[in-house]
Motif scaffolding. Structure first.
Motif, PDB file in Angstrom:
ATOM      1  N   MET A 174      31.510  -2.357  28.069  1.00 46.02           N
ATOM      2  CA  MET A 174      30.120  -2.794  28.045  1.00 46.02           C
ATOM      3  C   MET A 174      29.436  -2.248  29.291  1.00 46.02           C
ATOM      4  N   SER A 175      28.285  -1.646  29.125  1.00 42.23           N
ATOM      5  CA  SER A 175      27.588  -1.066  30.264  1.00 42.23           C
ATOM      6  C   SER A 175      26.683  -2.101  30.921  1.00 42.23           C
ATOM      7  N   ALA A 176      26.431  -1.868  32.179  1.00 43.44           N
ATOM      8  CA  ALA A 176      25.566  -2.781  32.930  1.00 43.44           C
ATOM      9  C   ALA A 176      24.128  -2.636  32.467  1.00 43.44           C
ATOM     10  N   PRO A 177      23.316  -3.698  32.584  1.00 44.26           N
ATOM     11  CA  PRO A 177      21.915  -3.585  32.195  1.00 44.26           C
ATOM     12  C   PRO A 177      21.244  -2.472  32.993  1.00 44.26           C
ATOM     13  N   GLY A 178      20.430  -1.701  32.304  1.00 46.78           N
ATOM     14  CA  GLY A 178      19.716  -0.621  32.961  1.00 46.78           C
ATOM     15  C   GLY A 178      20.519   0.667  33.067  1.00 46.78           C
ATOM     16  N   GLU A 179      21.827   0.605  32.791  1.00 40.50           N
ATOM     17  CA  GLU A 179      22.646   1.806  32.837  1.00 40.50           C
ATOM     18  C   GLU A 179      22.440   2.587  31.550  1.00 40.50           C
ATOM     19  N   LYS A 180      22.187   3.872  31.694  1.00 38.49           N
ATOM     20  CA  LYS A 180      21.936   4.705  30.525  1.00 38.49           C
ATOM     21  C   LYS A 180      23.216   5.375  30.083  1.00 38.49           C
ATOM     22  N   ARG A 181      23.410   5.417  28.768  1.00 41.60           N
ATOM     23  CA  ARG A 181      24.533   6.153  28.223  1.00 41.60           C
ATOM     24  C   ARG A 181      24.181   7.632  28.226  1.00 41.60           C
ATOM     25  N   ALA A 182      25.099   8.442  28.668  1.00 38.69           N
ATOM     26  CA  ALA A 182      24.863   9.884  28.663  1.00 38.69           C
ATOM     27  C   ALA A 182      25.138  10.429  27.265  1.00 38.69           C
ATOM     28  N   ALA A 183      24.380  11.442  26.884  1.00 41.72           N
ATOM     29  CA  ALA A 183      24.602  12.086  25.601  1.00 41.72           C
ATOM     30  C   ALA A 183      25.918  12.843  25.653  1.00 41.72           C
ATOM     31  N   ALA A 184      26.584  12.888  24.531  1.00 42.56           N
ATOM     32  CA  ALA A 184      27.866  13.569  24.457  1.00 42.56           C
ATOM     33  C   ALA A 184      27.690  14.980  23.903  1.00 42.56           C
ATOM     34  N   GLU A 185      28.567  15.851  24.330  1.00 48.69           N
ATOM     35  CA  GLU A 185      28.622  17.197  23.774  1.00 48.69           C
ATOM     36  C   GLU A 185      28.919  17.077  22.285  1.00 48.69           C
ATOM     37  N   GLY A 186      28.319  17.929  21.477  1.00 47.27           N
ATOM     38  CA  GLY A 186      28.600  17.890  20.052  1.00 47.27           C
ATOM     39  C   GLY A 186      27.468  18.425  19.219  1.00 47.27           C
ATOM     40  N   GLN A 187      27.536  18.137  17.921  1.00 53.83           N
ATOM     41  CA  GLN A 187      26.532  18.618  16.982  1.00 53.83           C
ATOM     42  C   GLN A 187      25.427  17.587  16.820  1.00 53.83           C
TER      43      GLN A 187
ATOM     44  N   GLN B 191      24.736  21.923  28.888  1.00 52.70           N
ATOM     45  CA  GLN B 191      23.336  22.069  28.470  1.00 52.70           C
ATOM     46  C   GLN B 191      22.571  20.756  28.566  1.00 52.70           C
ATOM     47  N   ILE B 192      23.296  19.646  28.522  1.00 50.49           N
ATOM     48  CA  ILE B 192      22.670  18.330  28.433  1.00 50.49           C
ATOM     49  C   ILE B 192      22.406  17.790  29.836  1.00 50.49           C
ATOM     50  N   GLU B 193      21.135  17.590  30.131  1.00 51.44           N
ATOM     51  CA  GLU B 193      20.734  17.021  31.415  1.00 51.44           C
ATOM     52  C   GLU B 193      20.561  15.516  31.229  1.00 51.44           C
ATOM     53  N   PRO B 194      20.759  14.748  32.293  1.00 51.74           N
ATOM     54  CA  PRO B 194      20.546  13.303  32.160  1.00 51.74           C
ATOM     55  C   PRO B 194      19.087  12.995  31.823  1.00 51.74           C
ATOM     56  N   ALA B 195      18.891  11.844  31.229  1.00 50.49           N
ATOM     57  CA  ALA B 195      17.524  11.407  30.941  1.00 50.49           C
ATOM     58  C   ALA B 195      16.760  11.317  32.252  1.00 50.49           C
ATOM     59  N   PRO B 196      15.548  11.815  32.271  1.00 47.19           N
ATOM     60  CA  PRO B 196      14.792  11.814  33.530  1.00 47.19           C
ATOM     61  C   PRO B 196      14.386  10.413  33.963  1.00 47.19           C
ATOM     62  N   ASP B 197      14.239  10.261  35.271  1.00 42.69           N
ATOM     63  CA  ASP B 197      13.705   9.030  35.844  1.00 42.69           C
ATOM     64  C   ASP B 197      12.201   9.233  35.944  1.00 42.69           C
ATOM     65  N   PHE B 198      11.451   8.470  35.183  1.00 42.11           N
ATOM     66  CA  PHE B 198      10.008   8.662  35.133  1.00 42.11           C
ATOM     67  C   PHE B 198       9.283   8.017  36.309  1.00 42.11           C
ATOM     68  N   GLY B 199       9.983   7.156  37.048  1.00 43.40           N
ATOM     69  CA  GLY B 199       9.389   6.557  38.238  1.00 43.40           C
ATOM     70  C   GLY B 199       8.353   5.493  37.949  1.00 43.40           C
ATOM     71  N   ILE B 200       8.179   5.157  36.690  1.00 38.33           N
ATOM     72  CA  ILE B 200       7.238   4.101  36.316  1.00 38.33           C
ATOM     73  C   ILE B 200       7.937   3.146  35.365  1.00 38.33           C
ATOM     74  N   LYS B 201       7.380   1.981  35.200  1.00 35.71           N
ATOM     75  CA  LYS B 201       7.952   1.005  34.280  1.00 35.71           C
ATOM     76  C   LYS B 201       7.571   1.425  32.854  1.00 35.71           C
ATOM     77  N   TRP B 202       8.506   2.060  32.200  1.00 37.95           N
ATOM     78  CA  TRP B 202       8.299   2.551  30.838  1.00 37.95           C
ATOM     79  C   TRP B 202       9.648   2.545  30.154  1.00 37.95           C
ATOM     80  N   ARG B 203       9.708   2.040  28.960  1.00 38.94           N
ATOM     81  CA  ARG B 203      10.986   1.910  28.259  1.00 38.94           C
ATOM     82  C   ARG B 203      11.482   3.275  27.784  1.00 38.94           C
ATOM     83  N   SER B 204      12.446   3.826  28.508  1.00 35.69           N
ATOM     84  CA  SER B 204      13.014   5.125  28.154  1.00 35.69           C
ATOM     85  C   SER B 204      14.525   5.046  27.991  1.00 35.69           C
ATOM     86  N   ASP B 205      15.068   3.835  27.885  1.00 36.30           N
ATOM     87  CA  ASP B 205      16.520   3.689  27.801  1.00 36.30           C
ATOM     88  C   ASP B 205      17.092   4.247  26.511  1.00 36.30           C
ATOM     89  N   TYR B 206      16.261   4.568  25.540  1.00 36.46           N
ATOM     90  CA  TYR B 206      16.745   5.162  24.303  1.00 36.46           C
ATOM     91  C   TYR B 206      16.893   6.678  24.415  1.00 36.46           C
TER      92      TYR B 206
END
Length: 170
Positions: A1-14, A115-130
């Motif tokens: 189980m991941s901690a709140p606010g922790e983002k899952r990284a995308a996996a290599e694949g199709q 090729q996969i970069e982590p989800a960017p930190d937008f620096g503002i309160k905006w729901r981007s955890d998806y």
């Protein structure tokens, strides 16, 4: 189980890549059961604005959502390129079949881990955890979208599953 606010990284694949307006998104190919030509869903009274209704997929009523509306984009009328991605999403206690409307579907492609970069930190309160990552291309970025997280963190998955269950009981 991941901690709140922790983002899952995308996996290599199709991934299946699809467009919403000028933006390009991708979801793991393993979630996509099939891709259908758009058909108008049967409306469900008092449903959330993003829920278009139920689509008949081989005799099963599948809740169908407009991903544009769910992501805060303006709705558009369907075109000849509009598709419904039928997804099977594993939730904590069940499998949810869901149709997502996309303006167009491009391809199935492979993204390597480098090729996969982590989800960017937008620096503002905006729901981007998806957003599980981004892939840079010559013509822009592909946003890797974590659909189970997009749906399950807001309780919407339960609503969609309940609507499908009502249709199957009818």
């Amino acid at each position: 189980m991941s901690a709140p606010g922790e983002k899952r990284a995308a996996a290599e694949g199709q991934y299946v890549t699809f467009g919403l307006g000028a933006e390009v998104f991708a979801t793991p190919v393993g979630l996509v059961r099939e891709i259908l030509t758009y058909q108008t869903p049967s409306r469900i009274p008092n449903s959330p604005a993003y829920l278009l209704g139920l689509t008949d997929v081989r005799g099963q009523g599948v809740p169908t959502a407009d991903l544009r509306i769910r992501l805060g984009m303006a709705p558009v009328d369907p075109t000849l390129n509009t598709r419904i991605l039928v997804l099977d999403i594993a939730l904590e206690d069940r499998m949810l079949s869901l149709g997502l409307v996309a303006d167009r579907v491009f391809e199935v492609t492979t993204f390597a881990a480098d090729q996969i970069e982590p989800a960017p930190d937008f620096g503002i309160k905006w729901r981007s955890d998806y957003i599980s990552g981004v892939v840079r291309r010559d013509d822009g970025f592909v946003v890797l979208i974590d659909l189970p997280r997009l749906l399950s963190t807001t309780g919407e998955a339960a609503t969609l599953a309940d609507m499908a269950a009502v249709d199957q009981a009818a």
